[in-house]
Motif scaffolding. Structure first.
Motif, PDB file in Angstrom:
ATOM      1  N   GLU A 173       0.831  -1.201   0.000  1.00 40.63           N
ATOM      2  CA  GLU A 173       0.000   0.000   0.000  1.00 40.63           C
ATOM      3  C   GLU A 173       0.874   1.263   0.000  1.00 40.63           C
ATOM      4  N   GLN A 174       1.949   1.259   0.782  1.00 48.30           N
ATOM      5  CA  GLN A 174       2.856   2.413   0.779  1.00 48.30           C
ATOM      6  C   GLN A 174       3.542   2.571  -0.584  1.00 48.30           C
ATOM      7  N   ALA A 175       3.989   1.462  -1.151  1.00 54.38           N
ATOM      8  CA  ALA A 175       4.642   1.533  -2.459  1.00 54.38           C
ATOM      9  C   ALA A 175       3.663   2.014  -3.530  1.00 54.38           C
ATOM     10  N   TYR A 176       2.403   1.580  -3.423  1.00 53.39           N
ATOM     11  CA  TYR A 176       1.385   2.022  -4.386  1.00 53.39           C
ATOM     12  C   TYR A 176       1.199   3.542  -4.322  1.00 53.39           C
ATOM     13  N   ALA A 177       1.177   4.081  -3.097  1.00 51.90           N
ATOM     14  CA  ALA A 177       1.011   5.528  -2.952  1.00 51.90           C
ATOM     15  C   ALA A 177       2.194   6.286  -3.563  1.00 51.90           C
ATOM     16  N   VAL A 178       3.419   5.771  -3.373  1.00 48.75           N
ATOM     17  CA  VAL A 178       4.604   6.446  -3.924  1.00 48.75           C
ATOM     18  C   VAL A 178       4.597   6.382  -5.447  1.00 48.75           C
ATOM     19  N   ILE A 179       4.291   5.197  -6.009  1.00 51.23           N
ATOM     20  CA  ILE A 179       4.337   5.036  -7.466  1.00 51.23           C
ATOM     21  C   ILE A 179       3.212   5.809  -8.133  1.00 51.23           C
ATOM     22  N   ALA A 180       2.032   5.844  -7.487  1.00 55.48           N
ATOM     23  CA  ALA A 180       0.908   6.573  -8.083  1.00 55.48           C
ATOM     24  C   ALA A 180       1.194   8.064  -8.163  1.00 55.48           C
ATOM     25  N   ALA A 181       2.059   8.560  -7.275  1.00 52.12           N
ATOM     26  CA  ALA A 181       2.390   9.995  -7.296  1.00 52.12           C
ATOM     27  C   ALA A 181       3.382  10.348  -8.391  1.00 52.12           C
ATOM     28  N   LEU A 182       4.035   9.359  -8.992  1.00 49.66           N
ATOM     29  CA  LEU A 182       5.000   9.633 -10.057  1.00 49.66           C
ATOM     30  C   LEU A 182       4.277   9.959 -11.359  1.00 49.66           C
ATOM     31  N   GLU A 183       4.957  10.761 -12.185  1.00 50.24           N
ATOM     32  CA  GLU A 183       4.422  11.112 -13.501  1.00 50.24           C
ATOM     33  C   GLU A 183       5.274  10.420 -14.555  1.00 50.24           C
ATOM     34  N   THR A 189       6.430   7.078 -23.091  1.00 51.57           N
ATOM     35  CA  THR A 189       6.805   5.725 -23.500  1.00 51.57           C
ATOM     36  C   THR A 189       6.519   4.689 -22.428  1.00 51.57           C
ATOM     37  N   LEU A 190       6.411   5.111 -21.169  1.00 52.88           N
ATOM     38  CA  LEU A 190       6.181   4.171 -20.062  1.00 52.88           C
ATOM     39  C   LEU A 190       4.808   4.354 -19.406  1.00 52.88           C
ATOM     40  N   ALA A 191       3.901   5.059 -20.061  1.00 58.66           N
ATOM     41  CA  ALA A 191       2.574   5.290 -19.465  1.00 58.66           C
ATOM     42  C   ALA A 191       1.805   3.969 -19.312  1.00 58.66           C
ATOM     43  N   GLU A 192       1.878   3.124 -20.343  1.00 55.85           N
ATOM     44  CA  GLU A 192       1.150   1.847 -20.275  1.00 55.85           C
ATOM     45  C   GLU A 192       1.742   0.934 -19.201  1.00 55.85           C
ATOM     46  N   ALA A 193       3.088   0.898 -19.113  1.00 54.18           N
ATOM     47  CA  ALA A 193       3.730   0.081 -18.079  1.00 54.18           C
ATOM     48  C   ALA A 193       3.396   0.609 -16.681  1.00 54.18           C
ATOM     49  N   HIS A 194       3.316   1.932 -16.548  1.00 52.09           N
ATOM     50  CA  HIS A 194       2.956   2.538 -15.260  1.00 52.09           C
ATOM     51  C   HIS A 194       1.550   2.102 -14.822  1.00 52.09           C
ATOM     52  N   ALA A 200       0.224 -11.090 -10.593  1.00 52.88           N
ATOM     53  CA  ALA A 200       1.568 -11.463 -11.050  1.00 52.88           C
ATOM     54  C   ALA A 200       1.695 -11.297 -12.568  1.00 52.88           C
ATOM     55  N   ARG A 201       0.623 -11.626 -13.303  1.00 51.77           N
ATOM     56  CA  ARG A 201       0.682 -11.488 -14.767  1.00 51.77           C
ATOM     57  C   ARG A 201       0.847 -10.023 -15.184  1.00 51.77           C
ATOM     58  N   ARG A 202       0.069  -9.124 -14.562  1.00 52.93           N
ATOM     59  CA  ARG A 202       0.158  -7.711 -14.941  1.00 52.93           C
ATOM     60  C   ARG A 202       1.492  -7.088 -14.496  1.00 52.93           C
ATOM     61  N   LEU A 203       1.952  -7.453 -13.311  1.00 54.72           N
ATOM     62  CA  LEU A 203       3.234  -6.934 -12.853  1.00 54.72           C
ATOM     63  C   LEU A 203       4.367  -7.410 -13.737  1.00 54.72           C
ATOM     64  N   ASP A 204       4.244  -8.651 -14.215  1.00 56.74           N
ATOM     65  CA  ASP A 204       5.292  -9.170 -15.103  1.00 56.74           C
ATOM     66  C   ASP A 204       5.322  -8.408 -16.416  1.00 56.74           C
ATOM     67  N   GLN A 205       4.168  -8.060 -16.972  1.00 57.51           N
ATOM     68  CA  GLN A 205       4.137  -7.263 -18.198  1.00 57.51           C
ATOM     69  C   GLN A 205       4.757  -5.882 -17.969  1.00 57.51           C
ATOM     70  N   ALA A 206       4.425  -5.273 -16.816  1.00 57.98           N
ATOM     71  CA  ALA A 206       4.991  -3.952 -16.518  1.00 57.98           C
ATOM     72  C   ALA A 206       6.501  -4.035 -16.345  1.00 57.98           C
ATOM     73  N   ARG A 207       6.996  -5.082 -15.662  1.00 65.05           N
ATOM     74  CA  ARG A 207       8.444  -5.224 -15.457  1.00 65.05           C
ATOM     75  C   ARG A 207       9.175  -5.376 -16.802  1.00 65.05           C
ATOM     76  N   GLN A 208       8.603  -6.168 -17.700  1.00 62.98           N
ATOM     77  CA  GLN A 208       9.256  -6.354 -18.997  1.00 62.98           C
ATOM     78  C   GLN A 208       9.363  -5.035 -19.757  1.00 62.98           C
ATOM     79  N   ALA A 209       8.286  -4.238 -19.706  1.00 64.11           N
ATOM     80  CA  ALA A 209       8.334  -2.943 -20.404  1.00 64.11           C
ATOM     81  C   ALA A 209       9.377  -2.020 -19.765  1.00 64.11           C
ATOM     82  N   LEU A 210       9.420  -1.991 -18.416  1.00 65.17           N
ATOM     83  CA  LEU A 210      10.398  -1.134 -17.736  1.00 65.17           C
ATOM     84  C   LEU A 210      11.815  -1.595 -18.011  1.00 65.17           C
ATOM     85  N   ASP A 211      12.033  -2.897 -18.017  1.00 70.41           N
ATOM     86  CA  ASP A 211      13.375  -3.418 -18.249  1.00 70.41           C
ATOM     87  C   ASP A 211      13.826  -3.154 -19.685  1.00 70.41           C
TER      88      ASP A 211
END
Length: 378
Positions: A291-301, A305-310, A350-361
């Motif tokens: 929950e804390q990590a979600y709040a920090v990441i949601a505040a990022l802009e 190119t990374l909007a979909e991964a976000h 896990a499936r959605r996080l894995d897609q986001a990680r691949q895009a970020l990597d």
């Protein structure tokens, strides 16, 4: 001598009458019939004894005999007359039975007097008692003299005491049996819940480990792949790359905290013999970290190119929070449906996080390649 004997019989008849009425009111018809039969044998002029005796017998002929005996003593007894009328209206008596009881009622003498006269008067009670005894051979064939009546009464009393003792013992045994059955069901339920909890925890740990392994393999593969630098397009600006690098660097801190929280949860739940309280506490800690990590990441802009991964990353974290809520509900109520919902939701997360990680990597790998300066491209 005859007078004292009559008085003694009347006293004994009065005592037996009280007991017979109590037995009749208590529903013990057989005992009441024995006692009331003895009453009218001792005192043939006992009107109420005949009337109560008619109420505890079953044979219509015996009932009519008692009612006619009561009428012979008191011709104005309305209850006895109504009883005979009821029997006749139902046609429960044959003509010969009616004639026999009627003739018996006609020969019934009056109550014996206290004045000693001639031998005929003294003989009357004896002959009357002999007629009563002969008539009661038909009414109660298994009845005997007074000693047998007393013995039957005491035998019935002992039987009733034994039945009450068995009933009491049954009332004591039933709660014990119910308690043992409840304990057995509770033990079986707890065993099933613990087994299901262990299976769900193992499946969750396996899925998390597989996701981490897959992410690590992607990182290793990206590190080994030789990326051929492409010619920079003229419209690619340095500010765009700087924004992407800044977003990735700010994203790295909450991701590192999440990896540490997942590792702590895996260590706490993979220990043998762990209780449900420990698992629930570990799940709550992991939920707080997510929950804390979600709040920090949601505040990022994020950059374009990374909007979909976000978005995928935030959706995965939301699903993990929902899965952990189901897991906490399972630990509080131990319902199998909560555990199944938690497992399915965690798999989708896990499936959605894995897609986001691949895009970020992929984006990080592209930025890590050394790019030539624009004026050096020839």
């Amino acid at each position: 001598m005859i007078k004292s004997e009559i008085k003694a019989n009347e006293r004994e008849a009065a005592q037996l009458f009280v007991r017979g009425v109590a037995a009749a009111r208590g529903g013990q018809r057989r005992l009441a019939a024995v006692l009331l039969s003895r009453v009218v044998q001792l005192d043939p002029q006992h009107e109420m004894g005949w009337l109560w005796l008619s109420g505890v017998l079953d044979d219509p002929k015996d009932i009519a005999f008692c009612l006619r005996s009561a009428l012979a003593i008191n011709p104005h007894n309305e209850r006895a007359r109504r009883g005979l009328e009821w029997l006749n209206s139902r046609q429960l008596l044959r003509d010969d039975d009616t004639a026999i009881t009627a003739s018996f009622a006609r020969v019934a003498p009056a109550a014996p007097t206290d004045s000693p006269t001639d031998g005929v008067v003294q003989e009357t009670p004896i002959s009357w008692r002999s007629r009563i005894a002969s008539a009661f051979r038909r009414l109660a064939p298994r009845s005997s003299p007074s000693s047998d009546h007393a013995e039957s009464w005491w035998v019935g009393w002992r039987h009733s005491r034994q039945e009450m003792g068995r009933a009491r013992a049954l009332l004591w045994i039933m709660p014990v049996l119910l308690l043992l059955l409840t304990l057995a069901l509770n033990y079986a339920l707890r065993t099933a819940v613990e087994r299901n909890e262990a299976l769900v925890a193992a499946e969750l740990a396996r899925r998390v480990s597989a996701a981490e392994t897959q992410a690590q393999s992607v990182d290793d593969a990206a590190a080994r792949v030789l990326v051929v630098p492409a010619i920079l397009e003229p419209e690619l600006a340095a500010e765009r790359e700087a924004a992407t690098l800044a977003y990735l660097s700010r994203l790295e801190e909450p991701r590192a905290r999440l990896r540490g929280a997942i590792e702590s949860y895996r260590n706490a739940t993979s220990r043998p013999g762990g209780s449900s309280i420990v698992h629930a506490t570990s799940a709550q800690r992991l939920r707080d970290e997510i929950e804390q990590a979600y709040a920090v990441i949601a505040a990022l802009e994020p950059p374009q190119t990374l909007a979909e991964a976000h978005v995928l990353y935030l959706q995965g974290l939301e699903l993990e929070l929902t899965a952990l809520d189901h897991m906490l509900a399972f630990y509080s109520g131990f319902r199998a449906e909560d555990a199944n919902r938690a497992a399915l939701t965690m798999a989708e997360a896990a499936r959605r996080l894995d897609q986001a990680r691949q895009a970020l990597d992929r984006q990080r790998a592209e930025l890590s390649v050394e790019r030539p300066l624009p004026h050096a491209i020839r």
